[in-house]
Enzyme design. Structure first.
Site, PDB file in Angstrom:
ATOM      1  N   HIS A  26      -3.719   1.482  -3.224  1.00  0.00           N
ATOM      2  CA  HIS A  26      -5.151   1.866  -2.512  1.00  0.00           C
ATOM      3  C   HIS A  26      -6.485   2.913  -3.229  1.00  0.00           C
ATOM      4  O   HIS A  26      -5.828   3.543  -4.412  1.00  0.00           O
ATOM      5  CB  HIS A  26      -4.844   2.764  -1.395  1.00  0.00           C
ATOM      6  CG  HIS A  26      -4.368   2.037   0.081  1.00  0.00           C
ATOM      7  ND1 HIS A  26      -4.860   1.563   0.945  1.00  0.00           N
ATOM      8  CD2 HIS A  26      -3.335   1.766   0.213  1.00  0.00           C
ATOM      9  CE1 HIS A  26      -3.996   0.832   1.946  1.00  0.00           C
ATOM     10  NE2 HIS A  26      -3.251   0.962   0.942  1.00  0.00           N
ATOM     11  N   GLU A  59      -2.743   6.775  -3.911  1.00  0.00           N
ATOM     12  CA  GLU A  59      -3.885   7.302  -3.565  1.00  0.00           C
ATOM     13  C   GLU A  59      -4.596   7.422  -4.987  1.00  0.00           C
ATOM     14  O   GLU A  59      -4.177   7.984  -5.549  1.00  0.00           O
ATOM     15  CB  GLU A  59      -4.369   7.962  -3.276  1.00  0.00           C
ATOM     16  CG  GLU A  59      -4.159   7.664  -1.147  1.00  0.00           C
ATOM     17  CD  GLU A  59      -5.334   6.826  -0.527  1.00  0.00           C
ATOM     18  OE1 GLU A  59      -5.565   5.860  -1.490  1.00  0.00           O
ATOM     19  OE2 GLU A  59      -5.020   7.406   0.563  1.00  0.00           O
ATOM     20  N   HIS A  77      -6.431  -3.461   2.233  1.00  0.00           N
ATOM     21  CA  HIS A  77      -7.202  -3.540   2.601  1.00  0.00           C
ATOM     22  C   HIS A  77      -7.526  -5.737   2.452  1.00  0.00           C
ATOM     23  O   HIS A  77      -6.416  -5.719   1.755  1.00  0.00           O
ATOM     24  CB  HIS A  77      -8.182  -2.620   2.578  1.00  0.00           C
ATOM     25  CG  HIS A  77      -8.348  -1.272   2.775  1.00  0.00           C
ATOM     26  ND1 HIS A  77      -8.315  -0.301   3.798  1.00  0.00           N
ATOM     27  CD2 HIS A  77      -8.088  -0.560   1.613  1.00  0.00           C
ATOM     28  CE1 HIS A  77      -7.836  -0.151   3.332  1.00  0.00           C
ATOM     29  NE2 HIS A  77      -7.610   0.193   2.531  1.00  0.00           N
TER      30      HIS A  77
HETATM   31 ZN   LIG Z   1      -6.931   2.420   0.997  1.00  0.00          ZN
END
Ligand SMILES: [Zn+2]
Length: 213
Positions: A100, A176, A8
């Site tokens: 992330h 993640e 992002h």
């Molecule tokens: Zn993400």
């Protein structure tokens, strides 16, 4: 050369006309980028991914490695997910990480590793990425974050819909790191100490993978 993709970007939320634009993800179309998630008290995923990425880049450079990053600030917009893959491919990185954190149900905890399946473009790196993901799973086990039980199998999730994994020609895993919506995970994700441990875990996994080639 090592590729680092901090997920992002801090300015994405203010630029929906840019980030909502569809781009080719290697199999179908996806939005150029997304805003990412946040902890319940408002610590954004972009701040987390940027913090770990910059720590990792500094550690790697200190060890003498060359580093390519897909973005150079945390207050910009994008780049799109297809462009991120291109930046890492064009740099001819030997290995790369997408950083992330998830935004799942508040009761769920832990880290997981999103890994590629053959797309045509990435065929040669699917198996190497799996070996690298196994090393990263082991190293992440030393950070204090539990392995996720809510996602995938043994922490691995095969994904065929992510540009970073479909379009890469470089062994790559999307980490993640934890669930931002879970209170225990959020405490870790916000802490400098944990962020440094994650950067160190990624660096050790990359080094182990590169040695094993
Ligand atoms: Zn993400």
């Amino acid at each position: 050369m090592v590729g680092i993709d901090p997920g992002h970007n801090g300015g994405n939320a203010g630029a929906p006309e840019v980030i909502d634009e569809p781009v080719w993800n290697g199999r179908s179309k996806s939005p150029c980028n997304t805003t990412g998630t946040a902890t319940n008290d408002g610590y954004p995923e972009t701040d987390f991914t940027w913090a770990v990425a910059t720590k990792l880049a500094a550690d790697l450079r200190e060890s003498g490695a060359k580093v390519v990053m897909t973005r150079d600030s945390n207050d910009g917009v994008g780049p799109c997910i297809d462009e991120r893959a291109k930046i890492i491919n064009d740099a001819k990185a030997d290995v790369a990480i997408d950083i992330h954190a998830d935004g799942a149900a508040a009761s769920e905890r832990g880290y997981s590793l999103l890994i590629p399946v053959p797309s045509g473009t990435n065929d040669e790196i699917v198996q190497p990425s799996r070996r690298y993901a196994e090393l990263l799973r082991t190293e992440m086990g030393k950070t204090g974050m539990p392995l996720a039980s809510y996602l995938g199998k043994g922490g691995f999730v095969e994904r065929d819909d992510l540009a970073g994994l479909n379009l890469t020609t470089v062994p790559q895993v999307l980490l993640e790191t934890g669930n931002m919506r879970n209170a225990a995970d959020a405490r870790l994700l916000k802490s400098d100490r944990f962020q440094a441990k994650v950067a160190a875990a990624i660096e050790r996994a990359m080094a182990a993978y590169l040695r094993s080639r």
